[in-house]
Motif scaffolding. Structure first.
Motif, PDB file in Angstrom:
ATOM      1  N   ALA A  12      26.682  13.507  -2.902  1.00 25.15           N
ATOM      2  CA  ALA A  12      25.398  14.082  -3.341  1.00 25.15           C
ATOM      3  C   ALA A  12      24.385  12.974  -3.605  1.00 25.15           C
ATOM      4  O   ALA A  12      23.199  13.120  -3.267  1.00 25.15           O
ATOM      5  N   LEU A  13      24.819  11.870  -4.185  1.00 24.30           N
ATOM      6  CA  LEU A  13      23.894  10.763  -4.438  1.00 24.30           C
ATOM      7  C   LEU A  13      23.504  10.059  -3.148  1.00 24.30           C
ATOM      8  O   LEU A  13      22.370   9.619  -2.990  1.00 24.30           O
ATOM      9  N   LYS A  14      24.445   9.950  -2.196  1.00 24.98           N
ATOM     10  CA  LYS A  14      24.105   9.361  -0.902  1.00 24.98           C
ATOM     11  C   LYS A  14      23.018  10.180  -0.222  1.00 24.98           C
ATOM     12  O   LYS A  14      22.061   9.634   0.339  1.00 24.98           O
ATOM     13  N   ILE A  15      23.163  11.494  -0.266  1.00 23.36           N
ATOM     14  CA  ILE A  15      22.186  12.374   0.377  1.00 23.36           C
ATOM     15  C   ILE A  15      20.834  12.253  -0.311  1.00 23.36           C
ATOM     16  O   ILE A  15      19.794  12.140   0.336  1.00 23.36           O
ATOM     17  N   LEU A  16      20.832  12.247  -1.665  1.00 22.58           N
ATOM     18  CA  LEU A  16      19.580  12.101  -2.402  1.00 22.58           C
ATOM     19  C   LEU A  16      18.893  10.781  -2.091  1.00 22.58           C
ATOM     20  O   LEU A  16      17.670  10.696  -2.068  1.00 22.58           O
ATOM     21  N   ALA A  17      19.687   9.743  -1.863  1.00 25.01           N
ATOM     22  CA  ALA A  17      19.131   8.423  -1.559  1.00 25.01           C
ATOM     23  C   ALA A  17      18.734   8.291  -0.094  1.00 25.01           C
ATOM     24  O   ALA A  17      18.201   7.269   0.313  1.00 25.01           O
ATOM     25  N   GLY A  18      18.983   9.311   0.689  1.00 19.96           N
ATOM     26  CA  GLY A  18      18.637   9.258   2.104  1.00 19.96           C
ATOM     27  C   GLY A  18      19.662   8.521   2.945  1.00 19.96           C
ATOM     28  O   GLY A  18      19.350   8.032   4.015  1.00 19.96           O
ATOM     29  N   ASN A  19      20.900   8.411   2.452  1.00 22.61           N
ATOM     30  CA  ASN A  19      21.996   7.730   3.141  1.00 22.61           C
ATOM     31  C   ASN A  19      21.564   6.344   3.620  1.00 22.61           C
ATOM     32  O   ASN A  19      21.558   6.051   4.814  1.00 22.61           O
ATOM     33  N   PRO A  20      21.207   5.450   2.663  1.00 20.39           N
ATOM     34  CA  PRO A  20      20.665   4.147   3.050  1.00 20.39           C
ATOM     35  C   PRO A  20      21.627   3.279   3.850  1.00 20.39           C
ATOM     36  O   PRO A  20      21.189   2.441   4.624  1.00 20.39           O
ATOM     37  N   GLY A  21      22.932   3.464   3.702  1.00 21.86           N
ATOM     38  CA  GLY A  21      23.895   2.668   4.465  1.00 21.86           C
ATOM     39  C   GLY A  21      24.102   3.188   5.876  1.00 21.86           C
ATOM     40  O   GLY A  21      24.775   2.558   6.685  1.00 21.86           O
ATOM     41  N   HIS A  22      23.549   4.354   6.172  1.00 22.69           N
ATOM     42  CA  HIS A  22      23.664   4.988   7.492  1.00 22.69           C
ATOM     43  C   HIS A  22      25.107   5.190   7.923  1.00 22.69           C
ATOM     44  O   HIS A  22      25.398   5.272   9.112  1.00 22.69           O
ATOM     45  N   ARG A  23      26.005   5.256   6.958  1.00 20.50           N
ATOM     46  CA  ARG A  23      27.400   5.535   7.286  1.00 20.50           C
ATOM     47  C   ARG A  23      27.567   7.045   7.380  1.00 20.50           C
ATOM     48  O   ARG A  23      26.851   7.803   6.718  1.00 20.50           O
ATOM     49  N   PRO A  24      28.526   7.501   8.171  1.00 22.48           N
ATOM     50  CA  PRO A  24      28.714   8.944   8.307  1.00 22.48           C
ATOM     51  C   PRO A  24      29.059   9.572   6.953  1.00 22.48           C
ATOM     52  O   PRO A  24      29.811   9.003   6.158  1.00 22.48           O
ATOM     53  N   ILE A  25      28.502  10.740   6.705  1.00 20.17           N
ATOM     54  CA  ILE A  25      28.812  11.507   5.503  1.00 20.17           C
ATOM     55  C   ILE A  25      30.160  12.181   5.731  1.00 20.17           C
ATOM     56  O   ILE A  25      30.420  12.719   6.810  1.00 20.17           O
ATOM     57  N   ASN A  26      31.016  12.146   4.731  1.00 21.34           N
ATOM     58  CA  ASN A  26      32.347  12.734   4.834  1.00 21.34           C
ATOM     59  C   ASN A  26      32.229  14.260   4.894  1.00 21.34           C
ATOM     60  O   ASN A  26      32.004  14.913   3.881  1.00 21.34           O
TER      61      ASN A  26
END
Length: 152
Positions: A12-26
């Protein structure tokens, strides 16, 4: 031996941050019930006040789910302990003396430092630190507005 490296950031935090690492979302990450957890009755008054202050905001941001009750409860109780310790330091000072006149650090200072570390650790896990907020794409009237960036 524990796992190496920093703890993974909640999706949820990765999504809110816009996935800055550009790693695939699980995509196979377990999705707990999204209902708002109830505040535990055993929390102290100060801890309950902190729960009321943050729980709805975290839930609205998509960070807090039904299974996160214990983590938030521990954060709130640590907050209450920190507040109490700081109040006692204000009353009695940071040092005290024993019966022989030798000065030493107040036990309240030790308690405050310990509680402060707990608060910071659990706040980071819940995305409540300034650095966590600086990476979020933002909220509008309590609504989640961040979206994961598409992989290119």
């Amino acid at each position: 031996m524990g796992q190496r490296g920093p703890a993974p950031k909640p999706t949820a935090l990765k999504i809110l941050a816009g996935n800055p690492g550009h790693r695939p979302i699980n995509a196979a990450e377990p999705q707990p019930d999204r209902s708002m957890p109830a505040c535990p009755k055993w929390l102290t008054a100060e801890a309950k006040a902190e729960w009321r202050r943050v729980a709805k905001r975290l839930h609205d941001a998509g960070v807090l789910t039904s299974v996160d009750r214990a983590v938030l409860a521990v954060y709130c109780q640590a907050w209450a302990r920190w507040v109490e310790a700081e109040q006692m330091i204000d009353l009695h000072g940071q040092t005290t003396t024993n019966d022989k006149g030798v000065a030493y650090l107040s036990p309240w200072l030790t308690a405050a430092i310990s509680a402060r570390k707990d608060v910071a650790g659990f706040a980071a896990q819940l995305g409540m630190t300034p650095s966590s907020r600086s990476r979020l794409t933002g909220f509008a009237d309590g609504q989640q507005t961040g979206k994961a960036k598409k992989e290119t």
